[in-house]
Design a protein around this motif. Sequence first.
Motif, mmCIF file in Angstrom:
data_model
loop_
_atom_site.group_PDB
_atom_site.id
_atom_site.type_symbol
_atom_site.label_atom_id
_atom_site.label_comp_id
_atom_site.label_asym_id
_atom_site.label_seq_id
_atom_site.Cartn_x
_atom_site.Cartn_y
_atom_site.Cartn_z
ATOM 1 N N VAL A 246 26.294 41.266 12.791
ATOM 2 C CA VAL A 246 27.744 41.312 12.991
ATOM 3 C C VAL A 246 28.119 42.567 13.771
ATOM 4 N N VAL A 247 27.481 43.686 13.441
ATOM 5 C CA VAL A 247 27.740 44.932 14.169
ATOM 6 C C VAL A 247 27.327 44.772 15.626
ATOM 7 N N ASN A 248 26.168 44.178 15.864
ATOM 8 C CA ASN A 248 25.708 43.971 17.244
ATOM 9 C C ASN A 248 26.686 43.087 18.021
ATOM 10 N N GLN A 249 27.201 42.050 17.356
ATOM 11 C CA GLN A 249 28.177 41.180 18.014
ATOM 12 C C GLN A 249 29.456 41.935 18.334
ATOM 13 N N LEU A 250 29.883 42.786 17.396
ATOM 14 C CA LEU A 250 31.098 43.575 17.617
ATOM 15 C C LEU A 250 30.920 44.515 18.801
ATOM 16 N N SER B 107 29.406 34.209 11.023
ATOM 17 C CA SER B 107 30.225 35.428 11.110
ATOM 18 C C SER B 107 30.328 35.892 12.554
ATOM 19 N N GLU B 108 29.213 35.831 13.285
ATOM 20 C CA GLU B 108 29.220 36.227 14.688
ATOM 21 C C GLU B 108 30.111 35.287 15.512
ATOM 22 N N GLY C 16 34.258 53.869 25.860
ATOM 23 C CA GLY C 16 34.499 52.484 26.227
ATOM 24 C C GLY C 16 34.683 51.571 25.041
ATOM 25 N N ARG C 17 34.409 52.062 23.853
ATOM 26 C CA ARG C 17 34.574 51.250 22.649
ATOM 27 C C ARG C 17 35.728 51.854 21.842
ATOM 28 N N ASP D 66 32.292 45.734 24.475
ATOM 29 C CA ASP D 66 31.817 46.029 25.830
ATOM 30 C C ASP D 66 32.274 44.980 26.834
ATOM 31 N N GLY D 67 32.814 43.862 26.343
ATOM 32 C CA GLY D 67 33.165 42.775 27.247
ATOM 33 C C GLY D 67 31.937 42.208 27.914
#
Length: 415
Positions: free
Chosen positions: A255-259, A214-215, A293-294, A264-265
């Motif tokens: 998945v949230v952490n990856q998002l 998913s990530e 920034g998000r 943040d780029g």
Amino acid sequence: MVDDAVISGLEVAVQASPDNHQLRLHLASLLLQAHRAADALTHATTVLAAQPAHLEALRLAAWSAEEVGDARATGYQQLHNALTGVQIPSGRPAQPSVSADAVDVPISAPLLAGAEPETPDASHLLESSMPRVTFADVAGMQEVKQRLERALLAPMRNPELTRLYGKSLRGGLLMYGPPGCGKTYIARAVAGELDARFLSVGLSEVLDMYIGQSERNLHAVFEEARRRAPCVLFLDEIDALGRKRSQMRGSGANVVNQLLAELDGATTSNDGVFVLAATNSPWDVDPALRRPGRLDRTVLVVPPDQEARRALLDLNLRHRPHAGVNTAALAAQTDGYSGADLAHVVDSAAELALEDSIRSGTPRPIEPQDFRRVLRDVKPSTGPWFDTARNVAQFANEGGTYDDLVAHMRARRLL
């Protein structure tokens, strides 16, 4: 053995997106593997209620019903065989198929075989064949257009001035409101206004049963948007992808952490990529996603106003025979109806005219009495959403997050 955490994550996703039939069937297949045939049957029959001839749903329903001893198993098998001419193997197979027909996420042969997953390709998400729409195609909704113009379109159209004042050509905006009110259509119109590519992403393009995939899918989506900049990246049902981590179990929080990292780029610049996200439940979105920034700007998308309702009624009637229908009067009678509600009203009126035409043998147009009958039964679907939103507006409006919702509900005497 299927990981319980994977099933739990998919159950949360299905609960958040009950009309996503592909995702529901993917979950049913995993439940069947986990020897939870009764639960699998429930999900398969839910899909069949909406799509009676769905082949994957029929296969899963037949296997599940046979395992639990449900008498409907034979009926599902016979219908499948009649539609395809292919016999469903008797009994539940040891490893029910999880095919690309069952879930929209591309599943490669090496991945099914347990090999190292390949790098996903997200280029197919670009809607190159979709007709381009702009704000001129969006009737009414002036407040939403003005908010988007101020927060997004004006800075993107004036890049030199934007940089002069120290702003980057990136950022994110969260649209929220009742279901069926046109958030996806508005996102496409934003891309049309910017003459930018439009990349639309839903749950099925990201969520995957394999740990870590998913990530990877999410990273591939953002990489595609960066390659295609200027690009509007639309994340639908962001409350399911970015649910509060305190409410999640297992690998769902990853998945949230990856998002967060992609917004943040963290690995490369997001210049030229504007992220639009949509949700019916902003109160379920992880607070970290709404930091500066998000997804730091918010727009409330409410049911269409009277001008927009008339335009939507005219649009839905455009290619149907009708006579004497006063869409201006209908628009005045349908306050609070979403765009989806209005489409349903027109469809229901057409059904009544069709029923009469079949009975009499003579086609007749859709007439005002059809709408009078329909409006006695079809009520706005937005009521339950505003009932939930009322509690949020009154008791969870920390920092003025939902001031626009409070103002709207007070103006309509809903608060």
